[in-house]
Design an enzyme around this catalytic site. Structure first.
Site, PDB file in Angstrom:
ATOM      1  N   ASP A 105       0.804  -1.365  -0.100  1.00  0.00           N
ATOM      2  CA  ASP A 105      -0.275  -0.112  -0.066  1.00  0.00           C
ATOM      3  C   ASP A 105       0.868   1.112   0.017  1.00  0.00           C
ATOM      4  O   ASP A 105       0.184   2.310   0.040  1.00  0.00           O
ATOM      5  CB  ASP A 105      -1.154   0.008   1.009  1.00  0.00           C
ATOM      6  CG  ASP A 105      -0.305  -0.082   2.388  1.00  0.00           C
ATOM      7  OD1 ASP A 105       1.017   0.266   2.689  1.00  0.00           O
ATOM      8  OD2 ASP A 105      -0.911  -0.628   3.258  1.00  0.00           O
ATOM      9  N   HIS A 120       6.905  -7.452  -1.534  1.00  0.00           N
ATOM     10  CA  HIS A 120       5.655  -7.976  -2.235  1.00  0.00           C
ATOM     11  C   HIS A 120       5.268  -6.850  -3.406  1.00  0.00           C
ATOM     12  O   HIS A 120       4.075  -6.864  -3.754  1.00  0.00           O
ATOM     13  CB  HIS A 120       4.457  -8.387  -1.326  1.00  0.00           C
ATOM     14  CG  HIS A 120       4.668  -9.490  -0.471  1.00  0.00           C
ATOM     15  ND1 HIS A 120       3.807  -9.872   0.375  1.00  0.00           N
ATOM     16  CD2 HIS A 120       5.878 -10.438  -0.571  1.00  0.00           C
ATOM     17  CE1 HIS A 120       4.290 -10.775   1.032  1.00  0.00           C
ATOM     18  NE2 HIS A 120       5.482 -11.487   0.365  1.00  0.00           N
TER      19      HIS A 120
HETATM   20  P1  OAD Z   1      -2.584 -11.377   7.583  1.00  0.00           P
HETATM   21  O1  OAD Z   1      -4.115 -10.843   6.984  1.00  0.00           O
HETATM   22  O2  OAD Z   1      -2.210 -12.691   7.143  1.00  0.00           O
HETATM   23  O3  OAD Z   1      -2.358 -11.060   8.757  1.00  0.00           O
HETATM   24  C1  OAD Z   1      -2.638  -9.757   9.563  1.00  0.00           C
HETATM   25  C2  OAD Z   1      -2.342  -9.904  11.116  1.00  0.00           C
HETATM   26  O4  OAD Z   1      -2.394  -8.604  11.526  1.00  0.00           O
HETATM   27  C3  OAD Z   1      -2.862 -10.787  11.711  1.00  0.00           C
HETATM   28  O5  OAD Z   1      -2.047 -11.676  12.550  1.00  0.00           O
HETATM   29  C4  OAD Z   1      -3.793  -9.748  12.611  1.00  0.00           C
HETATM   30  O6  OAD Z   1      -4.098 -10.279  14.113  1.00  0.00           O
HETATM   31  C5  OAD Z   1      -3.079  -8.821  12.663  1.00  0.00           C
HETATM   32  N1  OAD Z   1      -3.553  -7.345  12.996  1.00  0.00           N
HETATM   33  C6  OAD Z   1      -5.056  -7.093  12.777  1.00  0.00           C
HETATM   34  N2  OAD Z   1      -5.507  -5.948  12.982  1.00  0.00           N
HETATM   35  C7  OAD Z   1      -4.222  -5.453  13.749  1.00  0.00           C
HETATM   36  C8  OAD Z   1      -3.796  -4.099  14.351  1.00  0.00           C
HETATM   37  N3  OAD Z   1      -4.504  -3.200  14.127  1.00  0.00           N
HETATM   38  N4  OAD Z   1      -2.472  -3.839  14.542  1.00  0.00           N
HETATM   39  C9  OAD Z   1      -1.729  -5.082  14.483  1.00  0.00           C
HETATM   40  N5  OAD Z   1      -1.836  -6.317  14.048  1.00  0.00           N
HETATM   41  C10 OAD Z   1      -3.105  -6.410  13.609  1.00  0.00           C
HETATM   42  O7  OAD Z   1      -1.648 -10.458   6.731  1.00  0.00           O
HETATM   43  P2  OAD Z   1       0.115 -10.666   6.369  1.00  0.00           P
HETATM   44  O8  OAD Z   1       0.789 -11.185   7.723  1.00  0.00           O
HETATM   45  O9  OAD Z   1       0.626  -9.255   6.128  1.00  0.00           O
HETATM   46  O10 OAD Z   1       0.743 -11.435   0.074  1.00  0.00           O
HETATM   47  O11 OAD Z   1      -0.059 -11.410   5.189  1.00  0.00           O
HETATM   48  C11 OAD Z   1       0.992 -11.901   4.364  1.00  0.00           C
HETATM   49  C12 OAD Z   1       0.757 -11.962   3.048  1.00  0.00           C
HETATM   50  O12 OAD Z   1      -0.211 -12.748   2.676  1.00  0.00           O
HETATM   51  C13 OAD Z   1       0.361 -10.749   2.356  1.00  0.00           C
HETATM   52  O13 OAD Z   1       1.477  -9.732   2.001  1.00  0.00           O
HETATM   53  C14 OAD Z   1      -0.314 -11.101   0.979  1.00  0.00           C
HETATM   54  C15 OAD Z   1      -1.078 -12.318   1.730  1.00  0.00           C
HETATM   55  O14 OAD Z   1      -1.736 -13.195   0.855  1.00  0.00           O
HETATM   56  C16 OAD Z   1       0.680 -11.366  -1.196  1.00  0.00           C
HETATM   57  O15 OAD Z   1      -0.324 -10.775  -1.499  1.00  0.00           O
HETATM   58  C17 OAD Z   1       1.647 -11.877  -1.977  1.00  0.00           C
END
Ligand code: OAD
Length: 243
Positions: A105, A120
């Site tokens: 983003d 990514h």
């Molecule tokens: P996820 O959606 O897998 O995980 C989001 C995390 O953020 C979860 O562990 C939530 O508990 C946490 N969370 C939610 N709200 C929050 C807040 N306000 N403050 C802190 N944490 C919070 O997202 P990613 O781990 O980024 O890849 O996912 C990794 C990759 O999977 C992404 O980059 C994307 C996706 O498929 C691609 O598109 C290649």
């Protein structure tokens, strides 16, 4: 959490090198949906294999393009939040600082972070499918999706899709930063998507203290040095001493 917060602040103050990994959770409070949160996560409403693979784009370019156009609108309307801002402050006062992000983003750069490693890609970028180069509107012919004016191939968003390799230099730099930092901060990521999910463990193995900021537990939580359970927009300002 107060005891953990106190310890985490001390570790960060004493650190010369800090590496940060962020995931979708840090942008949740900016109104950008995460991927895996139940109910609100994008992957609870859409199937990644229909929208985020090269095969999906080849089979249904208009559908995939429209989905990314919608996500681009969300990003364009969003603004960095207090969590992004706190990381800018942390970078300013840390001698060596690297911010590794899985987010596409661009909100870290918009907040003012300087040393950002985008693992990514960036959703606002257009790339030629055939040549891989980044295109400006002047390099494109109109269409859904647009076409590369030079070679005629479809234009795609500049993100990494499932099944694709990450930009090699960014990945190399990310592991180098993880392995030489004193403190590694893992924020708002479910820590399940490789290779990014291995970064905090690589830091632990190399002897760093690993701090996790997340309202829910992840595969990292049991091994993290300190877990700060909460939203990034609340925890990070406290971590840098704003409140
Ligand atoms: P996820 O959606 O897998 O995980 C989001 C995390 O953020 C979860 O562990 C939530 O508990 C946490 N969370 C939610 N709200 C929050 C807040 N306000 N403050 C802190 N944490 C919070 O997202 P990613 O781990 O980024 O890849 O996912 C990794 C990759 O999977 C992404 O980059 C994307 C996706 O498929 C691609 O598109 C290649």
């Amino acid at each position: 959490m107060d005891e953990g917060l106190h310890q985490a602040r001390a570790l960060l103050s004493a650190a010369t090198r800090v590496a940060v990994l962020t995931g979708a959770g840090i942008s949740a409070e900016s109104g950008i949906p995460t991927f895996r949160d139940a109910m609100t996560g994008l992957w609870s409403q859409f199937r990644p294999e229909d929208l985020a693979t090269p095969e999906a784009f080849a089979a249904n370019p208009k559908v995939v393009w429209a989905w990314y156009a919608w996500r681009r609108e969300l990003v364009a309307e969003a603004a960095p939040n207090a969590g992004h801002a706190a990381l800018v402050a942390l970078e300013r006062r840390t001698p060596h600082f690297a911010l590794i992000t899985q987010n596409v983003d661009g909100l870290h750069a918009r907040a003012g972070s300087r040393n950002v490693i985008e693992l990514h890609g960036n959703i606002m970028e257009d790339r030629c499918c055939a040549e891989g180069r980044v295109l400006t509107p002047a390099d494109e012919l109109p269409g859904t999706p647009p076409r590369c004016a030079r070679c005629g191939a479809p234009v795609r968003p500049g993100v990494v899709w499932f099944g694709e390799t990450l930009p090699p230099r960014a990945l190399e730099e990310a592991f180098a930063e993880a392995q030489r930092c004193d403190v590694f901060l893992s924020i708002g990521t479910s820590t399940v998507v490789e290779p990014a999910a291995s970064l905090p463990f690589a830091a632990l193995e190399a002897g760093a203290s690993v701090l996790e900021v997340n309202p829910t537990r992840t595969p990292l939580s049991a091994q993290a040095t300190i877990v700060l359970a909460g939203a990034a927009g609340e925890v990070l300002p406290r971590l840098v001493g704003w409140s």
